[in-house]
Design a protein around this motif. Structure first.
Motif, PDB file in Angstrom:
ATOM      1  N   GLY A  71       1.715 -25.720  45.804  1.00  0.00           N
ATOM      2  CA  GLY A  71       1.638 -24.543  46.661  1.00  0.00           C
ATOM      3  C   GLY A  71       0.450 -24.623  47.592  1.00  0.00           C
ATOM      4  O   GLY A  71      -0.520 -25.342  47.335  1.00  0.00           O
ATOM      5  N   ILE A  72       0.546 -23.898  48.716  1.00  0.00           N
ATOM      6  CA  ILE A  72      -0.557 -23.735  49.664  1.00  0.00           C
ATOM      7  C   ILE A  72      -0.979 -22.276  49.625  1.00  0.00           C
ATOM      8  O   ILE A  72      -0.144 -21.379  49.798  1.00  0.00           O
ATOM      9  N   ARG A  87       4.923 -26.950  58.628  1.00  0.00           N
ATOM     10  CA  ARG A  87       5.425 -28.317  58.445  1.00  0.00           C
ATOM     11  C   ARG A  87       5.566 -28.634  56.959  1.00  0.00           C
ATOM     12  O   ARG A  87       6.529 -29.295  56.546  1.00  0.00           O
ATOM     13  N   ALA A  88       4.622 -28.180  56.152  1.00  0.00           N
ATOM     14  CA  ALA A  88       4.709 -28.408  54.711  1.00  0.00           C
ATOM     15  C   ALA A  88       5.929 -27.721  54.119  1.00  0.00           C
ATOM     16  O   ALA A  88       6.591 -28.262  53.224  1.00  0.00           O
ATOM     17  N   VAL A  89       6.231 -26.528  54.610  1.00  0.00           N
ATOM     18  CA  VAL A  89       7.433 -25.823  54.153  1.00  0.00           C
ATOM     19  C   VAL A  89       8.678 -26.617  54.534  1.00  0.00           C
ATOM     20  O   VAL A  89       9.580 -26.825  53.709  1.00  0.00           O
ATOM     21  N   GLY A  93       9.190 -28.301  51.217  1.00  0.00           N
ATOM     22  CA  GLY A  93       9.676 -27.111  50.534  1.00  0.00           C
ATOM     23  C   GLY A  93       8.608 -26.424  49.711  1.00  0.00           C
ATOM     24  O   GLY A  93       8.913 -25.668  48.782  1.00  0.00           O
ATOM     25  N   VAL A  94       7.347 -26.664  50.037  1.00  0.00           N
ATOM     26  CA  VAL A  94       6.241 -26.119  49.254  1.00  0.00           C
ATOM     27  C   VAL A  94       6.068 -24.628  49.564  1.00  0.00           C
ATOM     28  O   VAL A  94       6.174 -24.215  50.720  1.00  0.00           O
ATOM     29  N   PRO A  95       5.827 -23.784  48.557  1.00  0.00           N
ATOM     30  CA  PRO A  95       5.596 -22.367  48.835  1.00  0.00           C
ATOM     31  C   PRO A  95       4.208 -22.131  49.429  1.00  0.00           C
ATOM     32  O   PRO A  95       3.252 -22.835  49.113  1.00  0.00           O
ATOM     33  N   VAL A 146       3.799 -19.457  60.151  1.00  0.00           N
ATOM     34  CA  VAL A 146       4.634 -19.659  58.968  1.00  0.00           C
ATOM     35  C   VAL A 146       5.151 -18.284  58.529  1.00  0.00           C
ATOM     36  O   VAL A 146       4.371 -17.362  58.283  1.00  0.00           O
ATOM     37  N   GLU A 147       6.463 -18.152  58.464  1.00  0.00           N
ATOM     38  CA  GLU A 147       7.078 -16.861  58.142  1.00  0.00           C
ATOM     39  C   GLU A 147       7.556 -16.794  56.691  1.00  0.00           C
ATOM     40  O   GLU A 147       7.612 -15.720  56.110  1.00  0.00           O
ATOM     41  N   GLU A 148       7.894 -17.919  56.136  1.00  0.00           N
ATOM     42  CA  GLU A 148       8.401 -17.951  54.762  1.00  0.00           C
ATOM     43  C   GLU A 148       7.214 -18.050  53.806  1.00  0.00           C
ATOM     44  O   GLU A 148       6.747 -19.141  53.463  1.00  0.00           O
ATOM     45  N   VAL A 149       6.702 -16.875  53.399  1.00  0.00           N
ATOM     46  CA  VAL A 149       5.511 -16.836  52.561  1.00  0.00           C
ATOM     47  C   VAL A 149       5.762 -15.947  51.348  1.00  0.00           C
ATOM     48  O   VAL A 149       6.644 -15.083  51.348  1.00  0.00           O
ATOM     49  N   SER A 150       4.941 -16.172  50.326  1.00  0.00           N
ATOM     50  CA  SER A 150       4.909 -15.310  49.145  1.00  0.00           C
ATOM     51  C   SER A 150       3.607 -14.536  49.150  1.00  0.00           C
ATOM     52  O   SER A 150       2.593 -15.000  49.680  1.00  0.00           O
TER      53      SER A 150
END
Length: 259
Positions: A71-72, A87-89, A93-95, A146-150
């Motif tokens: 994860g980042i 880019r990592a996502v 596929g890293v969260p 980055v939009e896909e975040v937790s």
């Protein structure tokens, strides 16, 4: 030449084991941290687009595999910390984790609140020209949000390698968080307190100038939270590690004050 041997101004530089299990990757006056736990690891902050290749090289030097990146964690959503996160996502596929208060900023990392225009600072502080030039070369103007975040919580342990504890320190941004490694008495302070302000080019423990800070009063108030961690070592988003304890860093930052 390895990253650990590189010393050219603005070039990526790896410093292994700044504290046990924590490795520092510095690029253009901006720090990322790799938290290793066996083969698995966590990355704190994502610097610039051009840091991606340096991260791959650093992981190789440290015998870490990119596929083992779990994860980042973003201390906040500014462009110089979001960097290659998207880019990592896309490639791994890293969260990516960020405080809800900075979710929108992480998606739009140039749309941030600040107290002063940054454009006058190179004239007021000529020493900032070196760090700023390095950031531009590193891709500071080409960051994808980055939009896909937790969501990070305001407190508690993040279940990732290193098991960092969230320390909510708003002011620089409204969702800014530090990460405490309690067993190593170490705080990854992000930009809540730094030892180099790239907008001034001046070293020393301090909050960042109003050119990039949303609310300096709130940032100064968050220094109380940093002092309360009792951390022996501070690892900032910009500048060298601080090894004289959180209370001394906070005293320095209060003495320097806002700018």
């Amino acid at each position: 030449m390895t990253l650990t041997a590189e010393r050219r101004m603005g070039a990526p530089r790896l410093t292994p084991e700044v504290v046990p299990g924590v490795h520092r990757l510095e690029h253009a006056s901006t720090n990322c941290y790799l938290l290793a736990d066996g083969d698995a690891w966590t990355l704190v902050d994502a610097a610039f687009p051009n840091t991606w290749g340096a991260l791959i090289k650093a992981a190789h030097e440290l015998d870490l595999r990119m596929r083992d990146l779990q994860g980042i964690v973003l201390t906040h959503g500014h462009f110089d910390h979001v960097g290659f996160a998207e880019r990592a996502v896309e490639e791994l596929g890293v969260p990516v984790f960020v405080h809800p208060g900075d979710r929108r900023l992480a998606a739009h990392p140039y749309r941030y609140q600040r107290e002063h225009t940054p454009f006058v600072y190179p004239f007021l502080y000529p020493r900032s020209l070196g760090p700023v030039a390095g950031m531009l070369r590193a891709g500071a103007l080409n960051v994808k949000g980055v939009e896909e975040v937790s969501d990070l919580p305001e407190s508690g342990t993040v279940e990732l390698p290193g098991r960092p504890e969230v320390v909510f320190t708003p002011g620089h941004t409204f969702g800014h968080c530090g990460l405490l490694l309690r067993d190593r008495e170490t705080l990854l302070s992000g930009d809540a307190i730094v030892t180099l302000d790239p907008y001034k080019g001046i070293p020393g423990a301090q909050i960042i100038a109003g050119a990039a800070t949303a609310d300096s009063d709130q940032a100064l108030a968050s220094l109380n939270v940093i002092a309360a961690t009792g951390a022996r070592v501070l690892l900032p988003g910009h500048g060298e590690p601080w090894r004289d304890g959180a209370e001394a860093a906070v005293a320095s930052a209060r003495a320097i004050g806002r700018s």
